[in-house]
Design an enzyme around this catalytic site. Structure first.
Site, mmCIF file in Angstrom:
data_model
loop_
_atom_site.group_PDB
_atom_site.id
_atom_site.type_symbol
_atom_site.label_atom_id
_atom_site.label_comp_id
_atom_site.label_asym_id
_atom_site.label_seq_id
_atom_site.Cartn_x
_atom_site.Cartn_y
_atom_site.Cartn_z
ATOM 1 N N ASN A 92 -6.388 -1.349 -6.806
ATOM 2 C CA ASN A 92 -7.019 -0.994 -5.512
ATOM 3 C C ASN A 92 -6.446 0.080 -4.597
ATOM 4 O O ASN A 92 -6.905 0.953 -4.180
ATOM 5 C CB ASN A 92 -7.271 -2.241 -4.651
ATOM 6 N N GLY A 107 2.818 2.131 -18.377
ATOM 7 C CA GLY A 107 3.248 3.576 -18.291
ATOM 8 C C GLY A 107 4.265 4.121 -17.072
ATOM 9 O O GLY A 107 4.545 5.278 -17.281
ATOM 10 N N ILE A 128 6.162 -3.819 -7.097
ATOM 11 C CA ILE A 128 6.082 -4.889 -6.573
ATOM 12 C C ILE A 128 6.942 -5.030 -5.306
ATOM 13 O O ILE A 128 6.726 -5.306 -4.187
ATOM 14 C CB ILE A 128 6.621 -6.060 -7.453
ATOM 15 N N LYS A 184 1.982 -11.916 0.556
ATOM 16 C CA LYS A 184 1.730 -13.325 1.119
ATOM 17 C C LYS A 184 1.769 -13.479 2.600
ATOM 18 O O LYS A 184 2.685 -14.218 3.099
ATOM 19 C CB LYS A 184 2.915 -14.187 0.312
ATOM 20 N N GLU A 223 -3.337 7.607 -17.677
ATOM 21 C CA GLU A 223 -3.669 6.529 -18.576
ATOM 22 C C GLU A 223 -5.093 6.088 -18.616
ATOM 23 O O GLU A 223 -5.785 5.980 -19.625
ATOM 24 C CB GLU A 223 -2.497 5.489 -18.272
ATOM 25 N N GLY A 277 -1.791 5.108 -11.311
ATOM 26 C CA GLY A 277 -1.791 3.763 -11.873
ATOM 27 C C GLY A 277 -2.901 3.129 -11.519
ATOM 28 O O GLY A 277 -4.074 3.670 -10.938
ATOM 29 N N ASN A 299 2.819 -8.436 -14.641
ATOM 30 C CA ASN A 299 2.106 -7.870 -15.763
ATOM 31 C C ASN A 299 3.211 -7.010 -16.769
ATOM 32 O O ASN A 299 3.351 -7.750 -17.904
ATOM 33 C CB ASN A 299 1.055 -6.830 -15.332
#
Lengths: 504, 504
Positions: A273, A389, A365, A409, A295, A270, A385
């Site tokens: 970073n 894929g 996430i 956070k 991808e 994916g 987002n």
């Protein structure tokens, strides 16, 4: 380089016009299919001209919005400009633009978040409605009218085939040496006429280097000379490096156990970073003769090709930092032998992914203790987002990793929760969860076995006691102990964060 | 018919023994791969003998459990007997037995619920651990040692190939005319050696009619003469008929709109009474020259073959009522021309499903207003059966329906809820939701657009006001309006049902 030299075709030369003139040809209410995938290969001039036109019309009290279809995410001059003009009623299949995201989460823009391998076929089936206009960036046009694709392919073939009208942007800043790097499979059909896709290795070429289009449908050709998004990468932080370390160690163990070949299987990575850190780790790691079927090809993979670790990479888009782009352009003949760019329906095709047996590595996430993964939503309601894929790869891969730091956070959020606030990858599709804390290998495990592994290996120590407490009490009190939940508490961590700014 | 005539092979004849003697060869702690799919083709004698042995050993204070792998669900004499003996520590990949379900939900049995197309490859990859023994029912053995498969194929090829030892049950009650009906593809490989599966139509034969096995691995041959489960079907009730009516009307509209061919595309149908009602409806309906590419062939499809509506059906198992079995056996030569039985890794293969472009119709437990589907869990914690093939089909189909009555438990439960209590099919995978109230076509829609369709078309009128109220308040108060949720209420309907016996 003068752009005109890239349009050696009289019929197309006759259609050269300004971006403003081209944008004026796009009707209100149309579905418009634009090129663009991860900030590369998107049209740069026409969307901005269209946005300007929309703003003028809106100021005059006229409605003007379009349905906007792309490959995946684009850039400020496309998604950003059109959203700022309040010009998009419906967006699909993926976005990562701050203005677009804000409007979706304000209920001002409809968004359909689709597996990237599904988009082209859904358009062909007619399930997304009619496609009025295609706006596609190319690197050039051949004398016979064939198109030299740009730095991404995405859904361009499909938009060119299906749209009533076509606007081409010919971008002279895309390296002319891209010619020959693409492989566009023209053997796709609608059921019941489909045949096997004859691709059995990442470097196989099964199609054409050029995009075809019906010249009669081309209503405008616009010359541009603009860079792709070319975002720089941060150097890997300690968290990303630790995630990478866990994955590489796990792959070594799998090789030792005879469950992976010594040179692994094709890699899918994916974007972002953490993914880049894994690739940097692999570039320093023990594995050689690697391949990739992915991808997006980003800096990390380019470095692996440069070093010789990666012998072949297939993708649908190039998305480089400025420094990596310079290296790529300087040695494009070297890279053209080692990179194949395909339409996203091929780069992400379940048939090919399962056949090749990919090692899939995707960010997420949050995950819950039972191994369900949320890739798209913040606190259950807001889109981040999109699924991109990740579903195509995770479901069909040989091995599938989902990666995240254990907290977000500044520690207010645990990325390991009792129950995910939105599910994009179900317990049936998640094999390995990795945080900087460690790795949970969930293969063949029951939900309660997974919970113990996820809590003890992946959760941050600050959140482990509360997760253990939830799991223990759920085991005691839930009406069933297969996936024990306390329904009144399952989403309370998210609810508390929304109300107080902290999950605990 | 004497069974011995079905074993014309001296080496196998020499291994004929009692079920008790065969069961004594299964070691404690072993993973055992048994045949069986939807109550057909499972071993009938050895599992019961093994259960008896376990009970004796348990009474003597000895531990004796196995890991039990099958194709899918079996029958009381397999799952039921072994569970009653508390003899299964880990069950995969699917079950529907009341005793097994009870033990899983009591936390006494671990259960791994796996996409049915994934099972064989996970075993081959070594991700499920070693397979010690295969116990496989066959209809007969050829003089050269090849095996005539029984009424289901499931994972039999994989168990026979991978297990250290093999026990065969030769069931003389399976019709000898099954010979020639199967198509067992022996071209599967582990990555990176996989090739395209050369199957482009439901009736294609790409393999062998017989199962192969290494005679040196066969440790016992047991003769049986027992029926499959052969559960009768209830005639369709009004709810099922209304669901069927909505689907057939929708298919007609799609044909009229040019989005489906006149003779549709291959049908996939889940099991159960609603699915059967749809097939009965199609048998009386306007479509002809139909084909099927499905998991289980039940009464409804048999009737469609009999009537000529269905010209070809591919499945991995036959699961008939006693009356349908009689019809099938009486005309087996007719049906052998029109039915192909395949391993479940082929019947459910994503590559083939997407290529053929199936019309997938599967039952569910509940859907939420945003189009997420729960196929497996009751009130979030308790397993019902399992995901089975529904994920293989829904994700890769041309069109995918999920069906349920709008209420359950005499109206105490709404099957349309604010948020599903478990997600098996995500918003990205669910196209059409159908209840007796109506049909919601979610293709290309955003979550809030879906919510309005699902509430107004599918929810029961008794629950619509509360669903509208939840959605309206979520739109006002949620931190994001892409998928607006009130986290403190999202699962409150389920929680209230657990506490009070009613969702509202």
């Amino acid at each position: 380089m003068p752009t005109a030299s890239r349009i050696p075709h009289p019929a197309y030369q006759a259609k050269i016009m300004s971006a403003d003139a081209a944008a004026a040809l796009i009707p209100a209410g149309a579905n418009v299919g634009m090129s663009g995938f991860t900030g590369s290969g998107h049209p740069k001039a026409v969307p901005q001209a269209l946005a300007k036109r929309m703003e003028t019309l809106h100021a005059a009290g006229e409605d003007f919005q379009i349905g906007l279809w792309t490959g995946a995410s684009t850039a400020p001059e496309l998604d950003g400009a059109l959203a700022q003009a309040h010009g998009v009623s419906m967006r699909l299949p993926y976005q990562s633009d701050p203005t677009v995201r804000k409007q979706i989460n304000a209920g001002q823009m409809q968004y359909t978040d689709i597996h990237l391998s599904h988009v082209a076929q859904l358009a062909w089936f007619g399930f997304l409605g009619p496609l009025k206009v295609a706006v596609v960036e190319v690197a050039g046009i051949l004398p016979d009218g064939r198109l030299i694709p740009s730095s991404s392919l995405g859904n361009n073939k499909t938009w060119l085939d299906l749209a009533d009208h076509i606007i081409l942007e010919v971008n002279s800043l895309q390296h002319a040496g891209l010619e020959g790097m693409h492989d566009i499979y023209y053997g796709t059909r609608i059921p019941p006429h489909r045949q096997p896709i004859p691709l059995v290795a990442p470097g196989d070429r099964i199609g054409d280097c050029y995009l075809h289009c019906d010249p009669a449908k081309v209503i405008a050709v616009v010359e541009t000379s603009e860079h792709d998004r070319n975002s720089p990468f941060s150097p890997p932080d300690e968290t990303s490096e630790r995630i990478a370390g866990h994955i590489i160690q796990f792959l070594q163990q799998e090789v030792q156990a005879g469950r992976l070949p010594e040179d692994l299987l094709p890699l899918q990575s994916g974007v972002g970073n953490i993914a880049n850190a894994v690739l940097i780790g692999l570039n320093k790691g023990p594995f050689n003769n690697l391949t990739a079927y992915t991808e997006v090809l980003q800096d990390g993979m380019l470095e692996m090709i440069q070093s010789g670790k990666l012998t072949m990479a297939s993708a649908t888009a190039l998305s480089f930092s400025p420094a990596a782009l310079e290296e790529f352009n300087a040695n494009i003949d070297f890279y053209r032998e080692r990179i194949v760019l395909r339409p996203q329906e091929m780069s992400n095709h379940p048939e090919v992914i399962r056949r090749l047996g990919l090692i899939a590595m995707n960010a997420m996430i949050e995950a819950d203790i039972y191994g369900n993964v949320n890739s798209t939503h913040i606190m259950g309601s807001s889109i981040m987002n999109g699924i991109g894929g990740s579903g195509d790869f995770a479901r069909n891969a040989y091995l599938s990793f989902f990666m995240t730091p254990s907290t977000a956070k500044d520690g207010a959020i645990s990325c390991i929760v009792p129950m995910v606030s939105h599910t994009d990858h179900t317990e049936h599709d998640v094999e390995i969860i990795v945080t900087e804390q460690g790795l949970a290998d969930l293969r063949g495990k029951s939900p309660t076995q997974r919970a113990q592994l996820v809590i003890e290996h992946c959760a941050h120590p600050d959140f482990r006691p509360a997760l253990r407490d939830y799991f223990d009490r759920a085991l005691q009190t839930a009406p069933g102990r297969h996936t024990p939940h306390i329904l009144s508490e399952a989403l309370s961590w998210h609810d508390r964060f929304v109300k107080t700014g902290r999950m605990l």
